[in-house]
Design a protein around this motif. Structure first.
Motif, PDB file in Angstrom:
ATOM      1  N   GLU A 161       0.827  -1.196   0.000  1.00 28.68           N
ATOM      2  CA  GLU A 161       0.000   0.000   0.000  1.00 28.68           C
ATOM      3  C   GLU A 161       0.866   1.253   0.000  1.00 28.68           C
ATOM      4  N   ARG A 204       3.254   0.843   3.367  1.00 35.09           N
ATOM      5  CA  ARG A 204       3.057  -0.167   4.406  1.00 35.09           C
ATOM      6  C   ARG A 204       2.600  -1.455   3.722  1.00 35.09           C
ATOM      7  N   ARG A 206       0.034  -4.846   3.962  1.00 35.87           N
ATOM      8  CA  ARG A 206      -1.170  -5.449   4.553  1.00 35.87           C
ATOM      9  C   ARG A 206      -1.062  -6.947   4.330  1.00 35.87           C
ATOM     10  N   TYR A 216      -1.145  -5.187   9.682  1.00 38.33           N
ATOM     11  CA  TYR A 216      -0.362  -4.184   8.981  1.00 38.33           C
ATOM     12  C   TYR A 216       1.074  -4.159   9.495  1.00 38.33           C
TER      13      TYR A 216
END
Length: 312
Positions: A161, A204, A206, A216
Protein backbone atom coordinates in the motif's frame (compact mmCIF):
# COMPACT_ATOMS: atom_id res chain seq x y z
CA UNK A 1 5.65 17.08 23.32
CA UNK A 2 5.49 15.47 26.76
CA UNK A 3 2.30 14.68 28.66
CA UNK A 4 2.84 14.39 32.39
CA UNK A 5 0.94 13.29 35.48
CA UNK A 6 2.79 14.87 38.34
CA UNK A 7 6.43 13.89 37.83
CA UNK A 8 5.56 10.81 35.73
CA UNK A 9 5.65 10.89 31.93
CA UNK A 10 2.49 9.40 30.43
CA UNK A 11 3.22 9.83 26.72
CA UNK A 12 5.45 11.64 24.24
CA UNK A 13 4.19 12.93 20.89
CA UNK A 14 6.73 13.58 18.13
CA UNK A 15 5.30 15.58 15.23
CA UNK A 16 6.40 15.07 11.64
CA UNK A 17 8.28 18.14 10.40
CA UNK A 18 5.79 18.62 7.55
CA UNK A 19 2.71 18.06 9.73
CA UNK A 20 0.25 20.71 10.81
CA UNK A 21 -0.18 21.10 14.59
CA UNK A 22 -3.54 20.89 16.37
CA UNK A 23 -4.71 23.70 18.60
CA UNK A 24 -5.20 21.26 21.46
CA UNK A 25 -4.39 17.67 22.40
CA UNK A 26 -5.95 15.84 25.33
CA UNK A 27 -4.47 12.63 26.70
CA UNK A 28 -6.02 10.74 29.59
CA UNK A 29 -4.27 7.84 31.30
CA UNK A 30 -6.13 5.13 33.22
CA UNK A 31 -4.11 2.98 35.62
CA UNK A 32 -4.91 -0.21 37.53
CA UNK A 33 -7.81 -0.61 35.10
CA UNK A 34 -8.12 -2.78 32.01
CA UNK A 35 -10.05 -1.62 28.93
CA UNK A 36 -13.49 -3.25 29.13
CA UNK A 37 -14.05 -3.19 25.33
CA UNK A 38 -10.87 -5.17 24.66
CA UNK A 39 -11.52 -8.67 23.22
CA UNK A 40 -9.19 -10.50 25.63
CA UNK A 41 -7.83 -10.18 29.16
CA UNK A 42 -4.25 -10.41 27.85
CA UNK A 43 -3.60 -6.70 28.26
CA UNK A 44 -1.97 -4.11 30.46
CA UNK A 45 -3.92 -2.89 33.44
CA UNK A 46 -3.57 0.61 32.08
CA UNK A 47 -4.55 2.39 28.88
CA UNK A 48 -4.79 5.90 27.47
CA UNK A 49 -7.12 7.93 25.29
CA UNK A 50 -6.13 10.69 22.88
CA UNK A 51 -8.31 13.42 21.38
CA UNK A 52 -7.24 16.38 19.25
CA UNK A 53 -8.83 18.93 16.95
CA UNK A 54 -9.95 17.57 13.56
CA UNK A 55 -7.22 17.95 10.97
CA UNK A 56 -4.48 16.25 8.98
CA UNK A 57 -1.62 15.39 11.31
CA UNK A 58 1.31 12.98 11.25
CA UNK A 59 3.08 11.98 14.45
CA UNK A 60 4.50 9.16 16.51
CA UNK A 61 3.48 8.36 20.06
CA UNK A 62 5.53 6.79 22.82
CA UNK A 63 3.48 5.38 25.68
CA UNK A 64 4.93 4.70 29.14
CA UNK A 65 3.72 1.65 31.03
CA UNK A 66 4.39 0.45 34.58
CA UNK A 67 5.79 -3.02 35.21
CA UNK A 68 3.42 -3.74 38.16
CA UNK A 69 0.51 -3.15 35.73
CA UNK A 70 1.51 -5.80 33.19
CA UNK A 71 -1.61 -7.65 34.32
CA UNK A 72 -2.05 -10.92 32.43
CA UNK A 73 0.74 -10.25 29.93
CA UNK A 74 2.61 -13.53 29.75
CA UNK A 75 5.90 -12.20 28.37
CA UNK A 76 6.81 -8.52 28.51
CA UNK A 77 9.07 -9.01 25.47
CA UNK A 78 5.93 -9.80 23.42
CA UNK A 79 4.13 -6.57 24.36
CA UNK A 80 2.62 -4.81 21.33
CA UNK A 81 0.42 -1.78 20.78
CA UNK A 82 -3.34 -2.21 20.26
CA UNK A 83 -5.33 0.82 19.05
CA UNK A 84 -9.11 1.24 19.01
CA UNK A 85 -10.26 3.82 16.46
CA UNK A 86 -13.63 4.09 14.69
CA UNK A 87 -14.77 0.90 16.47
CA UNK A 88 -11.95 -1.09 14.86
CA UNK A 89 -8.91 -2.66 16.53
CA UNK A 90 -5.47 -2.47 14.92
CA UNK A 91 -2.54 -4.43 16.29
CA UNK A 92 1.00 -3.14 15.83
CA UNK A 93 3.00 -6.35 15.83
CA UNK A 94 6.70 -7.00 15.33
CA UNK A 95 8.72 -4.07 14.07
CA UNK A 96 5.69 -1.74 13.98
CA UNK A 97 5.86 -1.50 17.79
CA UNK A 98 9.18 -0.18 19.06
CA UNK A 99 9.40 -1.74 22.53
CA UNK A 100 11.85 -0.70 25.23
CA UNK A 101 11.54 -2.92 28.31
CA UNK A 102 14.27 -0.95 30.12
CA UNK A 103 12.47 2.40 29.94
CA UNK A 104 9.03 0.69 29.90
CA UNK A 105 7.77 2.28 26.71
CA UNK A 106 6.36 1.26 23.36
CA UNK A 107 6.27 3.57 20.36
CA UNK A 108 3.96 3.66 17.33
CA UNK A 109 5.07 5.73 14.32
CA UNK A 110 3.30 7.56 11.47
CA UNK A 111 0.03 7.95 13.34
CA UNK A 112 -2.70 10.19 11.92
CA UNK A 113 -5.78 9.48 14.06
CA UNK A 114 -7.49 12.39 15.80
CA UNK A 115 -9.21 10.25 18.40
CA UNK A 116 -8.39 6.76 19.72
CA UNK A 117 -7.77 4.49 22.70
CA UNK A 118 -4.38 2.81 23.12
CA UNK A 119 -3.71 -0.40 25.04
CA UNK A 120 -0.84 -2.82 25.32
CA UNK A 121 -1.35 -6.53 24.76
CA UNK A 122 0.49 -9.81 24.56
CA UNK A 123 0.24 -11.72 21.28
CA UNK A 124 -3.37 -12.91 21.16
CA UNK A 125 -2.34 -15.99 19.20
CA UNK A 126 0.60 -16.95 17.01
CA UNK A 127 0.82 -14.08 14.53
CA UNK A 128 0.33 -15.05 10.88
CA UNK A 129 3.55 -13.20 10.06
CA UNK A 130 6.32 -11.79 12.19
CA UNK A 131 7.90 -8.86 10.36
CA UNK A 132 11.60 -8.31 10.96
CA UNK A 133 11.96 -5.11 8.97
CA UNK A 134 10.58 -3.05 6.09
CA UNK A 135 12.66 -0.48 4.19
CA UNK A 136 12.03 1.83 1.23
CA UNK A 137 14.85 3.32 -0.87
CA UNK A 138 14.85 5.83 -3.72
CA UNK A 139 16.56 4.30 -6.77
CA UNK A 140 16.76 6.96 -9.50
CA UNK A 141 13.13 7.96 -9.11
CA UNK A 142 11.82 4.46 -8.44
CA UNK A 143 11.29 3.03 -4.97
CA UNK A 144 12.65 -0.37 -3.91
CA UNK A 145 10.78 -1.93 -1.01
CA UNK A 146 12.51 -4.70 0.91
CA UNK A 147 11.18 -6.63 3.88
CA UNK A 148 11.87 -9.79 5.79
CA UNK A 149 9.75 -12.12 7.89
CA UNK A 150 10.96 -14.22 10.80
CA UNK A 151 8.11 -16.72 10.48
CA UNK A 152 4.85 -17.22 8.56
CA UNK A 153 1.66 -19.17 9.31
CA UNK A 154 -1.07 -19.58 6.66
CA UNK A 155 0.22 -16.49 4.91
CA UNK A 156 -1.33 -15.84 1.48
CA UNK A 157 0.83 -12.80 0.86
CA UNK A 158 1.31 -9.06 1.13
CA UNK A 159 -0.69 -6.21 -0.33
CA UNK A 160 1.68 -3.28 -0.89
CA UNK A 161 0.00 0.00 0.00
CA UNK A 162 1.16 3.51 -0.87
CA UNK A 163 0.18 6.93 0.46
CA UNK A 164 1.13 10.48 -0.47
CA UNK A 165 -0.08 12.01 2.82
CA UNK A 166 0.62 9.19 5.39
CA UNK A 167 -3.15 8.85 6.01
CA UNK A 168 -4.91 7.51 2.91
CA UNK A 169 -3.31 4.30 1.59
CA UNK A 170 -4.09 2.54 -1.70
CA UNK A 171 -3.16 -0.97 -2.83
CA UNK A 172 -0.55 -0.86 -5.62
CA UNK A 173 0.51 -4.50 -5.85
CA UNK A 174 0.66 -7.95 -4.31
CA UNK A 175 3.54 -10.25 -3.37
CA UNK A 176 2.86 -13.93 -2.67
CA UNK A 177 3.81 -15.26 0.75
CA UNK A 178 5.35 -18.60 1.65
CA UNK A 179 2.28 -20.00 3.38
CA UNK A 180 4.10 -21.56 6.33
CA UNK A 181 7.72 -21.00 7.29
CA UNK A 182 9.86 -21.01 10.43
CA UNK A 183 12.92 -19.38 8.86
CA UNK A 184 13.80 -15.88 7.69
CA UNK A 185 12.46 -14.98 4.23
CA UNK A 186 13.23 -11.84 2.21
CA UNK A 187 10.84 -10.07 -0.17
CA UNK A 188 11.06 -7.19 -2.65
CA UNK A 189 8.69 -4.91 -4.55
CA UNK A 190 9.50 -2.08 -6.98
CA UNK A 191 7.27 0.98 -7.33
CA UNK A 192 7.96 2.86 -10.58
CA UNK A 193 8.00 6.67 -10.69
CA UNK A 194 5.95 7.47 -7.57
CA UNK A 195 7.50 10.93 -7.22
CA UNK A 196 5.56 12.30 -10.21
CA UNK A 197 2.71 12.80 -7.71
CA UNK A 198 4.49 13.86 -4.52
CA UNK A 199 8.02 14.45 -3.27
CA UNK A 200 7.49 12.21 -0.21
CA UNK A 201 5.84 8.79 -0.33
CA UNK A 202 4.74 6.44 2.45
CA UNK A 203 4.42 2.65 2.27
CA UNK A 204 3.06 -0.17 4.41
CA UNK A 205 2.22 -3.86 3.96
CA UNK A 206 -1.17 -5.45 4.55
CA UNK A 207 -0.48 -9.10 5.27
CA UNK A 208 -3.42 -11.42 4.51
CA UNK A 209 -3.80 -14.95 5.84
CA UNK A 210 -5.94 -17.82 4.57
CA UNK A 211 -8.73 -17.05 7.03
CA UNK A 212 -9.20 -13.59 5.56
CA UNK A 213 -7.63 -11.88 8.58
CA UNK A 214 -4.93 -9.29 8.10
CA UNK A 215 -2.28 -7.31 9.96
CA UNK A 216 -0.36 -4.18 8.98
CA UNK A 217 3.37 -3.63 9.00
CA UNK A 218 5.01 -0.45 10.15
CA UNK A 219 4.88 2.58 7.83
CA UNK A 220 8.09 3.70 6.09
CA UNK A 221 8.81 6.99 4.34
CA UNK A 222 11.01 7.79 1.35
CA UNK A 223 11.77 11.17 -0.25
CA UNK A 224 12.52 12.25 -3.79
CA UNK A 225 15.54 14.26 -2.66
CA UNK A 226 18.83 12.53 -2.00
CA UNK A 227 18.83 10.22 1.00
CA UNK A 228 20.06 11.89 4.16
CA UNK A 229 21.78 8.65 5.17
CA UNK A 230 23.51 6.11 2.92
CA UNK A 231 26.35 3.58 2.82
CA UNK A 232 25.32 1.98 6.13
CA UNK A 233 27.66 -0.83 7.15
CA UNK A 234 28.65 -2.72 10.30
CA UNK A 235 31.93 -4.44 11.08
CA UNK A 236 33.15 -6.92 12.04
CA UNK A 237 30.28 -9.04 10.80
CA UNK A 238 29.93 -11.60 12.34
CA UNK A 239 30.97 -10.05 15.70
CA UNK A 240 31.64 -11.49 19.15
CA UNK A 241 31.62 -8.74 21.79
CA UNK A 242 31.29 -5.40 19.96
CA UNK A 243 30.94 -3.90 16.50
CA UNK A 244 31.14 -0.53 14.76
CA UNK A 245 28.52 1.24 12.65
CA UNK A 246 29.66 3.34 9.70
CA UNK A 247 27.46 5.54 7.50
CA UNK A 248 27.58 8.60 5.31
CA UNK A 249 25.38 11.61 6.10
CA UNK A 250 24.39 14.39 3.71
CA UNK A 251 23.02 16.59 6.51
CA UNK A 252 23.81 17.18 10.16
CA UNK A 253 21.43 16.27 12.96
CA UNK A 254 20.59 13.44 15.33
CA UNK A 255 20.26 9.78 14.38
CA UNK A 256 18.84 6.89 16.35
CA UNK A 257 20.67 3.56 16.23
CA UNK A 258 18.66 0.54 17.28
CA UNK A 259 19.64 -3.11 17.36
CA UNK A 260 16.77 -5.58 17.10
CA UNK A 261 16.53 -9.33 17.32
CA UNK A 262 14.91 -11.49 14.66
CA UNK A 263 11.50 -10.94 16.28
CA UNK A 264 11.82 -7.17 15.87
CA UNK A 265 12.39 -6.52 19.59
CA UNK A 266 14.86 -3.78 20.49
CA UNK A 267 17.86 -5.09 22.43
CA UNK A 268 19.99 -1.93 22.23
CA UNK A 269 19.24 1.71 21.42
CA UNK A 270 21.22 4.94 21.40
CA UNK A 271 21.21 8.36 19.76
CA UNK A 272 24.20 9.87 18.01
CA UNK A 273 25.07 13.36 16.81
CA UNK A 274 25.56 13.26 13.04
CA UNK A 275 28.10 15.29 11.09
CA UNK A 276 28.44 15.76 7.35
CA UNK A 277 30.28 12.93 5.63
CA UNK A 278 31.42 9.67 7.19
CA UNK A 279 30.27 8.88 10.73
CA UNK A 280 31.73 6.09 12.89
CA UNK A 281 29.79 4.89 15.95
CA UNK A 282 31.16 2.10 18.20
CA UNK A 283 28.60 -0.27 19.76
CA UNK A 284 30.07 -1.77 22.91
CA UNK A 285 27.32 -2.67 25.43
CA UNK A 286 26.18 -5.81 23.69
CA UNK A 287 28.51 -8.59 24.87
CA UNK A 288 25.72 -10.30 26.84
CA UNK A 289 23.55 -10.89 23.78
CA UNK A 290 22.86 -14.44 22.71
CA UNK A 291 24.39 -15.90 19.55
CA UNK A 292 22.15 -15.33 16.55
CA UNK A 293 20.94 -12.96 13.83
CA UNK A 294 20.29 -9.28 14.57
CA UNK A 295 19.53 -6.10 12.66
CA UNK A 296 20.88 -2.57 12.97
CA UNK A 297 18.27 0.09 12.25
CA UNK A 298 19.43 3.67 11.62
CA UNK A 299 16.79 6.42 11.60
CA UNK A 300 17.33 10.08 10.74
CA UNK A 301 14.79 12.71 9.65
CA UNK A 302 12.09 10.06 9.43
CA UNK A 303 14.04 7.84 7.03
CA UNK A 304 15.21 4.39 8.11
CA UNK A 305 17.99 2.14 6.83
CA UNK A 306 18.49 -1.44 8.01
CA UNK A 307 21.35 -3.91 7.74
CA UNK A 308 21.79 -7.43 9.07
CA UNK A 309 24.56 -8.73 11.33
CA UNK A 310 25.37 -11.95 13.14
CA UNK A 311 26.78 -12.62 16.58
CA UNK A 312 29.02 -15.67 16.97
Amino acid sequence: QAFMHGSDTVALLEWDLASALPASVTIKNYTDLAMTSYPTDLQLRQYMTLAMDPGAYTYSIKYYYRTPLLGNIVNEQDLIGAKLSNNSWMYYNGASTTLDTVKNTFKLSFMSDNNFKLAGTDNLAPLPVEFTYLTAENDNGNVNLNWETASETNNIGFEVERSFDSRTFKNIGFVNGAGNSNRSLAYQFNDLNPFTTASTVYYRLRQVDRNGKFTYSQVVKVSESAETINALSVYPNPFKTSYTVSFNALTEGIATLEMTDIQGRIVSSQTSAVTLGTNIVPMNKISSLEIGVYFVRLTKDGETTVTKLVKN
